[in-house]
Design a protein around this motif. Structure first.
Motif, PDB file in Angstrom:
ATOM      1  N   MET A  85       0.822  -1.204   0.000  1.00 49.57           N
ATOM      2  CA  MET A  85       0.000   0.000   0.000  1.00 49.57           C
ATOM      3  C   MET A  85       0.856   1.253   0.000  1.00 49.57           C
ATOM      4  O   MET A  85       0.585   2.223  -0.716  1.00 49.57           O
ATOM      5  CB  MET A  85      -0.927   0.005   1.221  1.00 49.57           C
ATOM      6  N   TRP A  86       1.932   1.235   0.769  1.00 47.79           N
ATOM      7  CA  TRP A  86       2.762   2.434   0.885  1.00 47.79           C
ATOM      8  C   TRP A  86       3.593   2.687  -0.366  1.00 47.79           C
ATOM      9  O   TRP A  86       3.858   3.834  -0.721  1.00 47.79           O
ATOM     10  CB  TRP A  86       3.631   2.359   2.131  1.00 47.79           C
ATOM     11  N   ILE A  87       3.989   1.631  -1.063  1.00 44.74           N
ATOM     12  CA  ILE A  87       4.727   1.876  -2.307  1.00 44.74           C
ATOM     13  C   ILE A  87       3.784   2.397  -3.391  1.00 44.74           C
ATOM     14  O   ILE A  87       4.180   3.200  -4.255  1.00 44.74           O
ATOM     15  CB  ILE A  87       5.481   0.626  -2.801  1.00 44.74           C
ATOM     16  N   THR A 206       9.406 -12.829  -4.774  1.00 48.09           N
ATOM     17  CA  THR A 206      10.017 -13.108  -6.081  1.00 48.09           C
ATOM     18  C   THR A 206       9.923 -11.899  -6.998  1.00 48.09           C
ATOM     19  O   THR A 206      10.806 -11.654  -7.818  1.00 48.09           O
ATOM     20  CB  THR A 206       9.308 -14.300  -6.758  1.00 48.09           C
ATOM     21  N   LEU A 207       8.841 -11.131  -6.836  1.00 45.39           N
ATOM     22  CA  LEU A 207       8.553 -10.042  -7.769  1.00 45.39           C
ATOM     23  C   LEU A 207       9.140  -8.710  -7.307  1.00 45.39           C
ATOM     24  O   LEU A 207       8.425  -7.730  -7.074  1.00 45.39           O
ATOM     25  CB  LEU A 207       7.044  -9.915  -7.973  1.00 45.39           C
ATOM     26  N   SER A 208      10.456  -8.667  -7.174  1.00 43.78           N
ATOM     27  CA  SER A 208      11.113  -7.375  -6.966  1.00 43.78           C
ATOM     28  C   SER A 208      11.091  -6.598  -8.273  1.00 43.78           C
ATOM     29  O   SER A 208      10.740  -7.145  -9.326  1.00 43.78           O
ATOM     30  CB  SER A 208      12.564  -7.591  -6.517  1.00 43.78           C
ATOM     31  N   THR A 281      19.732  -5.995  -2.638  1.00 44.40           N
ATOM     32  CA  THR A 281      21.134  -5.786  -2.240  1.00 44.40           C
ATOM     33  C   THR A 281      21.249  -4.751  -1.127  1.00 44.40           C
ATOM     34  O   THR A 281      21.969  -4.946  -0.144  1.00 44.40           O
ATOM     35  CB  THR A 281      21.967  -5.322  -3.460  1.00 44.40           C
ATOM     36  N   LEU A 282      20.527  -3.640  -1.276  1.00 48.42           N
ATOM     37  CA  LEU A 282      20.610  -2.549  -0.309  1.00 48.42           C
ATOM     38  C   LEU A 282      19.783  -2.811   0.946  1.00 48.42           C
ATOM     39  O   LEU A 282      19.963  -2.132   1.961  1.00 48.42           O
ATOM     40  CB  LEU A 282      20.142  -1.247  -0.966  1.00 48.42           C
ATOM     41  N   LYS A 283      18.835  -3.765   0.853  1.00 49.56           N
ATOM     42  CA  LYS A 283      17.947  -4.095   1.973  1.00 49.56           C
ATOM     43  C   LYS A 283      17.085  -2.896   2.386  1.00 49.56           C
ATOM     44  O   LYS A 283      16.731  -2.746   3.563  1.00 49.56           O
ATOM     45  CB  LYS A 283      18.749  -4.591   3.188  1.00 49.56           C
ATOM     46  N   ILE A 284      16.765  -2.043   1.436  1.00 46.21           N
ATOM     47  CA  ILE A 284      15.867  -0.911   1.692  1.00 46.21           C
ATOM     48  C   ILE A 284      14.564  -1.180   0.949  1.00 46.21           C
ATOM     49  O   ILE A 284      14.558  -1.245  -0.285  1.00 46.21           O
ATOM     50  CB  ILE A 284      16.480   0.421   1.210  1.00 46.21           C
ATOM     51  N   PRO A 285      13.450  -1.359   1.662  1.00 44.53           N
ATOM     52  CA  PRO A 285      12.183  -1.663   0.995  1.00 44.53           C
ATOM     53  C   PRO A 285      11.821  -0.606  -0.044  1.00 44.53           C
ATOM     54  O   PRO A 285      12.063   0.587   0.151  1.00 44.53           O
ATOM     55  CB  PRO A 285      11.175  -1.678   2.150  1.00 44.53           C
ATOM     56  N   ALA A 286      11.224  -1.067  -1.128  1.00 45.57           N
ATOM     57  CA  ALA A 286      10.846  -0.153  -2.207  1.00 45.57           C
ATOM     58  C   ALA A 286       9.886   0.926  -1.709  1.00 45.57           C
ATOM     59  O   ALA A 286       9.942   2.074  -2.174  1.00 45.57           O
ATOM     60  CB  ALA A 286      10.199  -0.946  -3.339  1.00 45.57           C
ATOM     61  N   ALA A 287       9.029   0.572  -0.754  1.00 43.05           N
ATOM     62  CA  ALA A 287       8.080   1.550  -0.214  1.00 43.05           C
ATOM     63  C   ALA A 287       8.806   2.694   0.482  1.00 43.05           C
ATOM     64  O   ALA A 287       8.434   3.864   0.348  1.00 43.05           O
ATOM     65  CB  ALA A 287       7.119   0.861   0.753  1.00 43.05           C
TER      66      ALA A 287
END
Length: 465
Positions: A85-87, A206-208, A281-287
């Motif tokens: 929701m946030w992304i 799976t769906l990054s 890699t960065l471990k930062i959520p897309a949201a």
């Protein structure tokens, strides 16, 4: 029309009440499961016949679960606190800035300037511009509203009369580039996130952004190449000589030098896309990336608080949250287990092999689109119907989301695709004929299946098929 909505609404409510309270609970299903099933039947009827706004139907569905004690409030409304929701909110914010600042218009015009000023050249330019711009704006309506007036200007500068095959082709090139190619990128439309959010958590991971792009790469190439030749074959004039680029030059002159807000927006979106690609890699959520980007845009004055309230489609955001809640709640009340037993004889053969799935499932979706107009509603209903079978699939359920997102975008009849209607309204329905829409849509429907079939080897290499 009003009577149809009223009658449909009454029938939907009656069916829901009968299923929830008067039909004996089948073996293997709890009363809570019957309540959720009843609400789903009612909601589907409301969505199909547009009885009330879709997001209101969704909110009433979730509320009914709590009122009738099928699940508690945190379970029913859990998805509204999810990263998906946030992304969506963050992505729509980035798209609003790109549209408001004029950045998208500038990118499109500069790309068009690079190609020959004839049917083939400008068709390719619109394909290229739309594909590049798609991941920047996760909403189809602004893209079609912006791109089709550009297409009208190009058509007129090339000397094409309105409602001819040539003007239809230029209109469809804009739609193809800016709308059809949304399937290539996770961030290109909110519905991609909605379909992803309906999947089990493992499939969602799976769906990054990067995986989605790689999984769809063969489809992207096929859609662009075959689509270009399809439009040229159907709509190009016999004498396709280059004309003046005066229209494009005039539009760029009116834009003037790149503004401060455009530069800031371009930098923020570029950084966001890089961070989305490197999410694992960065471990930062897309949201978090999207929300930080929007926060910077507001802090720098590119977006205002009023923009956040007016330029983001909050009714769409709420609707997506309500439909995504279905997947989780259906599993909580064991409705998916019961439906798997009931629907197994019909659905299992279609899901027995990934090649069969990518041929049969799009055809089913095409047929559904004649009845269910909303793209998100169609995709949601299909995924929910298949949800009980995800645990038994021989391939990753993420593939289902990809097939759905490419297949809901058809326009055999104009009412089937709301963004198409937006694009047609933006040019006062001057450009495309109904016959042109039908021919191009039929071509896309075939191209889509070919593209999905060519994706299967990539999916097998990635270990998901």
């Amino acid at each position: 029309m009003k009577h149809t909505k009223l009658i449909s609404g009454i029938i939907g409510i009656i069916l829901g009440v009968v299923i929830a309270f008067f039909i004996p609970t089948p073996v293997g299903l709890s009363h809570s499961g019957m309540v959720v099933l009843a609400s789903l039947v009612t909601a589907n009827i409301f969505w199909i016949f547009n009885v009330i706004p879709s997001f209101v139907t969704g909110l009433l569905m979730l509320s009914s679960w709590v009122i009738l004690r099928a699940v508690d409030f945190p379970t029913a409304f859990n998805l509204f606190s999810s990263t998906t929701m946030w992304i969506i909110i963050g992505g729509l914010g980035l798209g609003a800035a790109a549209t408001k600042s004029g950045l998208i218009n500038r990118i499109a015009l500069n790309i068009m300037k690079l190609f020959p000023a004839n049917f083939g050249g400008q068709t390719l330019a619109l394909f290229t511009a739309g594909t590049i711009i798609s991941p920047m704006i996760p909403s189809a309506h602004p893209k079609t509203a912006m791109s089709t007036p550009l297409a009208l200007g190009i058509s007129e500068s090339l000397g094409y009369k309105n409602k001819t095959k040539e003007s239809s082709g230029i209109f469809l090139a804009a739609i193809w580039g800016f709308l059809v190619m949304e399937a290539s990128f996770l961030s290109a439309t909110a519905q991609n996130y909605a379909f992803k959010g309906l999947l089990p958590q493992k499939a969602q991971s799976t769906l990054s952004w990067g995986n989605w792009f790689m999984m769809m790469l063969p489809w992207t190439v096929v859609a662009l190449v075959f689509g270009f030749f399809l439009l040229k074959f159907l709509f190009a004039p016999k004498d396709d000589k280059p004309a003046s680029k005066e229209f494009i030059s005039k539009q760029l002159q009116e834009l003037g030098p790149m503004s401060r807000n455009e530069k800031i927006t371009a930098i923020i979106i570029l950084i966001a896309i890089v961070f989305w690609i490197l999410e694992s890699t960065l471990k930062i959520p897309a949201a978090v990336t999207a929300l930080c980007g929007v926060s910077i845009l507001v802090a720098t004055g590119v977006l205002t608080p009023q923009d956040i309230s007016k330029r983001l489609s909050w009714n769409t955001i709420i609707f997506i949250g309500t439909v995504m809640a279905l997947g989780n709640v259906m599993q909580v009340v064991k409705l998916t287990t019961w439906l798997r037993v009931i629907l197994k004889p019909v659905i299992s053969p279609m899901l027995s092999n990934v090649y069969i799935t990518v041929i049969a499932l799009p055809i089913i979706i095409y047929l559904c689109k004649f009845v269910v107009v909303s793209l998100i509603s169609t995709g949601t209903l299909i995924i929910i119907a298949l949800l009980p079978f995800f645990s038994t699939l021989s391939f990753n359920p993420a593939i289902i989301a990809l097939v759905v997102t490419t297949s809901v975008n058809i326009w055999m009849l104009s009412y089937m695709d709301a963004p198409f209607l937006t694009g047609m309204a933006a040019v006062n329905d001057k450009m495309a004929t109904r016959v042109a829409l039908a021919k191009s849509s039929l071509g896309y429907m075939v191209i889509n299946i070919i593209g999905l079939l060519l994706c299967v080897p990539i999916w097998k290499l990635m270990g998901i098929a």
